[in-house]
Write an enzyme that holds these catalytic residues in place. Structure first.
Site, mmCIF file in Angstrom:
data_model
loop_
_atom_site.group_PDB
_atom_site.id
_atom_site.type_symbol
_atom_site.label_atom_id
_atom_site.label_comp_id
_atom_site.label_asym_id
_atom_site.label_seq_id
_atom_site.Cartn_x
_atom_site.Cartn_y
_atom_site.Cartn_z
ATOM 1 N N CYS A 48 -70.739 -35.544 71.172
ATOM 2 C CA CYS A 48 -71.345 -36.686 70.490
ATOM 3 C C CYS A 48 -72.111 -36.222 69.257
ATOM 4 C CB CYS A 48 -72.267 -37.445 71.437
ATOM 5 S SG CYS A 48 -71.377 -38.400 72.688
ATOM 6 N N HIS B 191 -76.285 -40.738 68.659
ATOM 7 C CA HIS B 191 -77.500 -40.993 69.432
ATOM 8 C C HIS B 191 -78.661 -40.136 68.954
ATOM 9 C CE1 HIS B 191 -77.276 -37.253 71.871
ATOM 10 N NE2 HIS B 191 -75.961 -37.433 71.857
#
Length: 523
Positions: free
Chosen positions: A439, A420
């Site tokens: 992440c 992301h």
């Protein structure tokens, strides 16, 4: 005719009685008897021999080339960072040369067992990843013994054995790097003492640095003690390939990279060979390759990088390290909502909300009860809750300040890991970039999105920006899912095939090295 047949039978019986001949039928019978004793996964070997009528594969004149090819491969096992002792080379050689009839079937099966062991090791790894570290969630694809034996029984055995090892450019470069390290003299260039060296300085350490860079493959740089412009250019190239700030200033981090000893490098090469074997399988024409300690992501199209970006990966704590696994990217979410994981909500946000009930509003966040209703933290006794029993869900609305940035790239998995954007852009300028909750944050998320959409849109930038400008959360499916490989390669190569060594940020290489030593690898 009957008399002639009878005479032939008597002759064969006579030869058998004096040990001059052992018919194929007797050999097959021995192989069948030995195969019948196999258990577990070795039953696949028995299945192969049953499929070929228990005919011999390794012994006999017609199989000499195959036997020699196997022995040669076993003797060069250490070229692949594998333990030669595991393959019992002397015992295999004796079994192939033996003329002892009573051992015929046992020897044939034994050689097939060793061949299968070596073939699976060099193809998909010596170790089981999850047994070393549960965060290494890779599942190597083992070729069955039946398929291996069938494969080597046909065609060129030398070529078959050579083709078992990974054919990736990284693996081939690792072999070359291992050979280069083996050729280094017993007295490699001295370590450069840790002392910051700046351009235009004259210092005895500069001559040591020239020698060190020569041994690292950067050519003959002379013996001058002056840090001149030519040397500065080489140092910047060195820093760039090592993932360091390419400023030409030779500080502690650059010197540590230069001073990495050949023995340490060779250990890292062996570990990375094993890692490459774990992901040795046919790759799609397009896939995404995330290298955790290199802090990088790339799109690979037809074997070549078509996109690269820096990344930020998980912090080195038990619940935030980025795991290694393989999945498929299916879609992206533009202007994403961040649904704060319960672990983060209770551990990180609850203490903040206790002190400042207006914190969530300032961050464009909302708190929801279990029925999905928005609640005001100021009206709730937050002191009555702890990290373990915090019952509320927190989400952050789409916004440039959203923790996920303006786009996230999804490959649904049990680890809840994805790639992301991020509003924290300054972290990408750091050499060490392990700061996320697990992440992978992408430095160039828009360009990443354009590259992914290029396969399904004549104007991917316009397509993406149209969704982005709405300010509303929207999903864009990829017409064809893209495999994602999240790996941990601490030896990487530049376009010229020169090796760079990355830090073992999670200590996983150390665990693999220890496991390889226990398995007999000389590192």
């Amino acid at each position: 005719m009957k008399f002639a047949s009878h005479l032939a039978g008597v002759t064969i019986a006579l030869f058998l009685s004096i040990g001059l001949v052992q018919p194929a039928l007797a050999q097959q019978s021995q192989i069948e008897a030995s195969a019948a004793t196999l258990t577990g996964s070795d039953k696949q070997i028995a299945a192969f021999y049953a499929s070929v009528g228990y005919s011999q594969l390794w012994t006999g004149r017609k199989n000499t080339a195959r036997a020699r090819a196997l022995l040669a491969a076993l003797k060069s096992a250490d070229d692949h960072g594998l333990p030669k002792a595991r393959y019992q080379i002397n015992a295999v050689s004796k079994a192939l040369k033996s003329r002892r009839k009573a051992d015929f079937g046992k020897n044939e099966i034994f050689v097939s067992q060793i061949f299968t062991r070596y073939a699976q090791d060099v193809n998909s790894g010596l170790l089981r990843p999850s047994s070393i570290d549960k965060e290494i969630a890779l599942r190597p694809k083992k070729i069955s013994a039946t398929a291996l034996l069938s494969g080597i029984s046909k065609g060129n055995p030398k070529a078959f054995l050579a083709n078992l090892a990974p054919k990736s450019a990284d693996y081939q470069n690792l072999i070359k790097e291992s050979q280069r390290l083996s050729k280094l003299s017993g007295k490699p260039s001295a370590d450069v003492p840790i002392a910051t060296i700046k351009p235009n300085m004259t210092h005895p350490n500069v001559a040591l640095m020239r020698a060190k860079l020569r041994d690292l493959g950067y050519g003959n740089l002379g013996g001058s003690n002056t840090y001149d412009a030519k040397l500065q250019k080489v140092v910047k190239e060195f820093q760039s390939t090592r993932g360091l700030g390419a400023d030409g200033v030779v500080g502690p981090a650059t010197l540590r990279a230069m001073n990495l000893k050949p023995a340490d490098q060779k250990r890292m090469v062996a570990v990375n060979m094993e890692r490459q074997r774990w992901i040795n399988f046919p790759r799609a024409k397009r896939y995404i390759y995330v290298n955790i300690p290199d802090y990088s992501v790339a799109i690979i199209d037809n074997g070549k990088k078509s996109f690269t970006s820096r990344t930020v990966v998980g912090k080195n704590t038990d619940d935030t390290r980025t795991p290694e696994f393989i999945d498929s990217m299916t879609h992206m979410v533009i202007n994403p909502t961040w649904h704060v994981p319960a672990s983060i909500a209770g551990k990180e946000y609850l203490p903040i909300i206790r002190k400042d009930p207006g914190f969530l509003r300032k961050k464009n966040m909302t708190m929801l009860d279990r029925a999905g209703n928005s609640v005001n933290p100021a009206t709730i006794d937050m002191a009555s809750y702890s990290e373990n029993n915090f019952p509320y869900h927190i989400k952050q609305r789409p916004d440039p300040g959203n923790a996920l940035g303006l786009v996230k790239f999804m490959f649904p998995n049990k680890y809840n890991i994805y790639l992301h954007d991020t509003p924290s852009k300054s972290l990408f300028n750091r050499e060490t970039r392990a700061y996320s909750h697990g992440c992978v944050r992408v430095h160039k998320p828009f360009e990443f999105a354009y590259a992914l959409l290029k396969k399904q849109s004549s104007n991917p930038k316009n397509m993406f920006q149209t969704h982005l400008k709405t300010g509303k959360e929207s999903y864009v499916n990829l017409k064809q899912s893209v495999p994602v490989i999240i790996t941990y390669q601490t030896v990487v190569f530049d376009d010229k095939g020169r090796a760079s060594y990355r830090g073992d940020i999670y200590g996983r290489d150390a665990k693999i090295a220890a496991a390889l030593r226990r398995a007999g690898v000389a590192i």
